[in-house]
Design a protein around this motif. Structure first.
Motif, PDB file in Angstrom:
ATOM      1  N   ASP A   1      23.459  61.392   4.905  1.00 52.53           N
ATOM      2  CA  ASP A   1      23.974  62.585   4.227  1.00 52.53           C
ATOM      3  C   ASP A   1      22.949  63.713   4.310  1.00 52.53           C
ATOM      4  OD1 ASP A   1      25.318  64.389   2.707  1.00 52.53           O
ATOM      5  OD2 ASP A   1      25.106  63.307   0.804  1.00 52.53           O
ATOM      6  N   TYR A   2      22.913  64.396   5.432  1.00 54.58           N
ATOM      7  CA  TYR A   2      21.916  65.434   5.653  1.00 54.58           C
ATOM      8  C   TYR A   2      22.065  66.609   4.693  1.00 54.58           C
ATOM      9  CZ  TYR A   2      20.133  63.387  10.011  1.00 54.58           C
ATOM     10  OH  TYR A   2      19.525  62.574  10.936  1.00 54.58           O
ATOM     11  N   PHE A   3      23.268  66.884   4.258  1.00 55.58           N
ATOM     12  CA  PHE A   3      23.478  68.052   3.404  1.00 55.58           C
ATOM     13  C   PHE A   3      23.565  67.684   1.929  1.00 55.58           C
ATOM     14  CE2 PHE A   3      24.921  69.350   7.613  1.00 55.58           C
ATOM     15  CZ  PHE A   3      24.153  70.498   7.772  1.00 55.58           C
ATOM     16  N   GLY A   4      23.153  66.467   1.602  1.00 57.04           N
ATOM     17  CA  GLY A   4      23.114  66.049   0.215  1.00 57.04           C
ATOM     18  C   GLY A   4      21.713  66.036  -0.365  1.00 57.04           C
ATOM     19  N   HIS A   5      20.751  66.544   0.403  1.00 56.51           N
ATOM     20  CA  HIS A   5      19.359  66.531  -0.025  1.00 56.51           C
ATOM     21  C   HIS A   5      18.704  67.856   0.336  1.00 56.51           C
ATOM     22  CE1 HIS A   5      19.685  62.174  -0.643  1.00 56.51           C
ATOM     23  NE2 HIS A   5      20.384  62.179   0.480  1.00 56.51           N
ATOM     24  N   GLY A   6      17.811  68.304  -0.524  1.00 59.66           N
ATOM     25  CA  GLY A   6      17.179  69.591  -0.295  1.00 59.66           C
ATOM     26  C   GLY A   6      16.340  69.636   0.960  1.00 59.66           C
ATOM     27  N   ASP A   7      15.588  68.570   1.239  1.00 56.18           N
ATOM     28  CA  ASP A   7      14.684  68.594   2.391  1.00 56.18           C
ATOM     29  C   ASP A   7      15.425  68.639   3.717  1.00 56.18           C
ATOM     30  OD1 ASP A   7      15.615  65.964   2.235  1.00 56.18           O
ATOM     31  OD2 ASP A   7      13.664  65.111   1.718  1.00 56.18           O
ATOM     32  N   THR A   8      16.354  67.702   3.931  1.00 54.89           N
ATOM     33  CA  THR A   8      17.062  67.673   5.218  1.00 54.89           C
ATOM     34  C   THR A   8      17.953  68.897   5.402  1.00 54.89           C
ATOM     35  OG1 THR A   8      18.610  66.162   4.098  1.00 54.89           O
ATOM     36  CG2 THR A   8      17.019  65.185   5.613  1.00 54.89           C
ATOM     37  N   SER A   9      18.604  69.347   4.353  1.00 56.25           N
ATOM     38  CA  SER A   9      19.473  70.527   4.489  1.00 56.25           C
ATOM     39  C   SER A   9      18.645  71.772   4.799  1.00 56.25           C
ATOM     40  CB  SER A   9      20.317  70.736   3.235  1.00 56.25           C
ATOM     41  OG  SER A   9      19.536  71.120   2.127  1.00 56.25           O
ATOM     42  N   LEU A  10      17.460  71.880   4.187  1.00 60.20           N
ATOM     43  CA  LEU A  10      16.623  73.050   4.435  1.00 60.20           C
ATOM     44  C   LEU A  10      16.154  73.091   5.883  1.00 60.20           C
ATOM     45  CD1 LEU A  10      14.964  75.380   2.747  1.00 60.20           C
ATOM     46  CD2 LEU A  10      13.042  73.960   3.468  1.00 60.20           C
ATOM     47  N   ILE A  11      15.716  71.957   6.420  1.00 58.30           N
ATOM     48  CA  ILE A  11      15.193  71.934   7.784  1.00 58.30           C
ATOM     49  C   ILE A  11      16.287  72.275   8.788  1.00 58.30           C
ATOM     50  CG2 ILE A  11      14.130  70.489   9.545  1.00 58.30           C
ATOM     51  CD1 ILE A  11      12.328  71.418   7.147  1.00 58.30           C
ATOM     52  N   ILE A  12      17.494  71.804   8.553  1.00 53.97           N
ATOM     53  CA  ILE A  12      18.603  72.149   9.448  1.00 53.97           C
ATOM     54  C   ILE A  12      18.929  73.629   9.347  1.00 53.97           C
ATOM     55  CG2 ILE A  12      21.055  71.771   9.915  1.00 53.97           C
ATOM     56  CD1 ILE A  12      20.583  68.865   8.924  1.00 53.97           C
ATOM     57  N   ALA A  13      18.967  74.163   8.124  1.00 53.68           N
ATOM     58  CA  ALA A  13      19.260  75.584   7.937  1.00 53.68           C
ATOM     59  C   ALA A  13      18.189  76.453   8.580  1.00 53.68           C
ATOM     60  CB  ALA A  13      19.385  75.897   6.453  1.00 53.68           C
ATOM     61  N   LEU A  14      16.931  76.060   8.430  1.00 52.52           N
ATOM     62  CA  LEU A  14      15.829  76.815   9.021  1.00 52.52           C
ATOM     63  C   LEU A  14      15.904  76.788  10.538  1.00 52.52           C
ATOM     64  CD1 LEU A  14      13.124  78.319   8.854  1.00 52.52           C
ATOM     65  CD2 LEU A  14      11.997  76.094   8.576  1.00 52.52           C
ATOM     66  N   ARG A  15      16.159  75.615  11.091  1.00 58.48           N
ATOM     67  CA  ARG A  15      16.280  75.520  12.552  1.00 58.48           C
ATOM     68  C   ARG A  15      17.412  76.399  13.060  1.00 58.48           C
ATOM     69  NH1 ARG A  15      20.674  74.466  16.106  1.00 58.48           N
ATOM     70  NH2 ARG A  15      19.755  74.057  18.176  1.00 58.48           N
ATOM     71  N   ASN A  16      18.554  76.352  12.409  1.00 56.65           N
ATOM     72  CA  ASN A  16      19.703  77.131  12.869  1.00 56.65           C
ATOM     73  C   ASN A  16      19.433  78.627  12.789  1.00 56.65           C
ATOM     74  OD1 ASN A  16      21.167  74.860  13.500  1.00 56.65           O
ATOM     75  ND2 ASN A  16      22.295  74.814  11.571  1.00 56.65           N
ATOM     76  N   ALA A  17      18.752  79.050  11.726  1.00 60.04           N
ATOM     77  CA  ALA A  17      18.448  80.465  11.585  1.00 60.04           C
ATOM     78  C   ALA A  17      17.520  80.948  12.688  1.00 60.04           C
ATOM     79  CB  ALA A  17      17.823  80.719  10.216  1.00 60.04           C
ATOM     80  N   ILE A  18      16.506  80.160  13.009  1.00 55.99           N
ATOM     81  CA  ILE A  18      15.565  80.546  14.060  1.00 55.99           C
ATOM     82  C   ILE A  18      16.210  80.422  15.435  1.00 55.99           C
ATOM     83  CG2 ILE A  18      13.390  79.909  15.180  1.00 55.99           C
ATOM     84  CD1 ILE A  18      12.321  79.150  12.418  1.00 55.99           C
ATOM     85  N   HIS A  19      17.014  79.391  15.627  1.00 52.33           N
ATOM     86  CA  HIS A  19      17.673  79.171  16.917  1.00 52.33           C
ATOM     87  C   HIS A  19      18.659  80.292  17.228  1.00 52.33           C
ATOM     88  CE1 HIS A  19      19.083  76.650  20.260  1.00 52.33           C
ATOM     89  NE2 HIS A  19      20.307  77.014  19.928  1.00 52.33           N
ATOM     90  N   HIS A  20      19.338  80.784  16.194  1.00 51.24           N
ATOM     91  CA  HIS A  20      20.326  81.861  16.361  1.00 51.24           C
ATOM     92  C   HIS A  20      19.774  83.137  15.733  1.00 51.24           C
ATOM     93  CE1 HIS A  20      23.167  78.804  17.669  1.00 51.24           C
ATOM     94  NE2 HIS A  20      22.909  78.118  16.577  1.00 51.24           N
ATOM     95  N   HIS A  21      18.693  83.632  16.312  1.00 56.72           N
ATOM     96  CA  HIS A  21      17.983  84.760  15.707  1.00 56.72           C
ATOM     97  C   HIS A  21      18.744  86.081  15.809  1.00 56.72           C
ATOM     98  CE1 HIS A  21      14.304  85.099  13.564  1.00 56.72           C
ATOM     99  NE2 HIS A  21      13.620  84.271  14.330  1.00 56.72           N
ATOM    100  N   GLU A  22      19.836  86.096  16.578  1.00 57.66           N
ATOM    101  CA  GLU A  22      20.567  87.335  16.762  1.00 57.66           C
ATOM    102  C   GLU A  22      21.109  87.836  15.423  1.00 57.66           C
ATOM    103  OE1 GLU A  22      21.402  84.465  18.075  1.00 57.66           O
ATOM    104  OE2 GLU A  22      21.168  84.556  20.256  1.00 57.66           O
ATOM    105  N   GLY A  23      20.900  89.109  15.157  1.00 57.63           N
ATOM    106  CA  GLY A  23      21.514  89.707  13.976  1.00 57.63           C
ATOM    107  C   GLY A  23      20.677  89.643  12.716  1.00 57.63           C
ATOM    108  N   HIS A  24      19.508  89.031  12.776  1.00 54.44           N
ATOM    109  CA  HIS A  24      18.640  89.031  11.596  1.00 54.44           C
ATOM    110  C   HIS A  24      17.182  88.932  12.022  1.00 54.44           C
ATOM    111  CE1 HIS A  24      17.327  84.789  11.579  1.00 54.44           C
ATOM    112  NE2 HIS A  24      18.528  84.486  12.021  1.00 54.44           N
ATOM    113  N   GLN A  25      16.310  89.355  11.128  1.00 61.48           N
ATOM    114  CA  GLN A  25      14.876  89.345  11.406  1.00 61.48           C
ATOM    115  C   GLN A  25      14.138  88.400  10.459  1.00 61.48           C
ATOM    116  OE1 GLN A  25      13.563  90.990  14.024  1.00 61.48           O
ATOM    117  NE2 GLN A  25      15.662  91.574  14.524  1.00 61.48           N
ATOM    118  N   LEU A  26      14.820  87.347  10.030  1.00 62.86           N
ATOM    119  CA  LEU A  26      14.246  86.421   9.067  1.00 62.86           C
ATOM    120  C   LEU A  26      13.292  85.425   9.736  1.00 62.86           C
ATOM    121  CD1 LEU A  26      17.532  85.566   7.096  1.00 62.86           C
ATOM    122  CD2 LEU A  26      15.887  87.395   6.635  1.00 62.86           C
ATOM    123  N   PHE A  27      12.453  84.816   8.908  1.00 59.42           N
ATOM    124  CA  PHE A  27      11.593  83.693   9.282  1.00 59.42           C
ATOM    125  C   PHE A  27      10.525  84.026  10.323  1.00 59.42           C
ATOM    126  CE2 PHE A  27      15.621  81.789   7.773  1.00 59.42           C
ATOM    127  CZ  PHE A  27      15.114  81.256   6.599  1.00 59.42           C
TER     128      PHE A  27
END
Length: 231
Positions: A66-92
């Motif tokens: 359950d990757y999205f049932g825990h703060g640690d695993t959900s955060l790492i996936i969200a962070l990876r996706n944000a950096i991987h799809h950097h188009e449209g934002h200047q975050l991280f």
């Protein structure tokens, strides 16, 4: 022949080793080429996030993963996706990149930053990697179940306490950072536990070393802060 899960764990293990090697070289490279040193570390961190996501891709449909049932695993996936799809934002942008590139050190003269981490300061061997706390909140609308993730991050990863310390200390949100390394380590340890419960056996030297390492008891986590003022 290795299974897809074995290859994914091997890739993650290898990326963790390369990150440590890059960290050990950081000071020497920094003395010669500041930009190269910072970007080497940033890319090594992003490689770890990518390899964690590969492991997520091949295991996410397994029972009890359950990757999205825990703060640690959900955060790492969200962070990876944000950096991987950097188009449209200047975050991280990493702390190192913000401070050490593009003459920022001079432009930020006199500014004070609050850096929160759940790795005790006494643990000198554990590396830290900081991103702006507010970037995670800014990224929440891109996720499903926004309030669920906000609650997980605030409670399990101490985001609410770090944000509150920033407000209490009258820090602008652009000067409050969070160390994501504890969440990454916890996420890897969690997935390792899930894998072990399936009877998984690692294949390869890095795989075996890191599988054993992350089977050891988790280190103590206790929220603490660094307050850094630019000279």
């Amino acid at each position: 022949m290795m299974t897809s899960t074995q290859r994914a764990w091997e890739g993650l293990s290898n990326s963790m080793r390369l990150y440590v090697e890059s960290k050990l070289r950081f000071n020497g490279v920094f003395a010669v080429d500041r930009e190269e040193a910072v970007k080497n570390q940033d890319m090594a961190m992003e490689a770890k996030l990518e390899k964690f996501h590969v492991l997520y891709d091949v295991t996410k449909n397994l029972p009890d993963f359950d990757y999205f049932g825990h703060g640690d695993t959900s955060l790492i996936i969200a962070l990876r996706n944000a950096i991987h799809h950097h188009e449209g934002h200047q975050l991280f942008q990493s702390w190192n990149a913000r401070i050490h590139l593009n003459d920022a050190f001079e432009r930020l003269s006199g500014a004070e930053f609050l850096l929160g981490s759940t790795t005790p300061e006494a643990d000198a061997l554990t590396v830290r990697f900081y991103y702006l706390l507010d970037d995670f909140y800014a990224r929440l609308p891109a996720l499903k179940n926004v309030e669920k993730h906000r609650t997980l991050w605030n409670s399990e990863l101490e985001f609410a306490a770090i944000a509150r310390a920033g407000v209490d200390g009258r820090y602008p949100t652009t000067q409050v950072y969070v160390d994501v390394m504890p969440a990454f380590m916890s996420a890897v340890r969690r997935v390792r536990s899930w894998l072990a419960s399936t009877g998984y056996t690692p294949s390869g030297f890095d795989s075996e070393v890191y599988f054993e390492c992350f089977g050891e008891p988790a280190p103590e986590q206790r929220l603490g802060f660094k307050r850094i003022r630019m000279p």
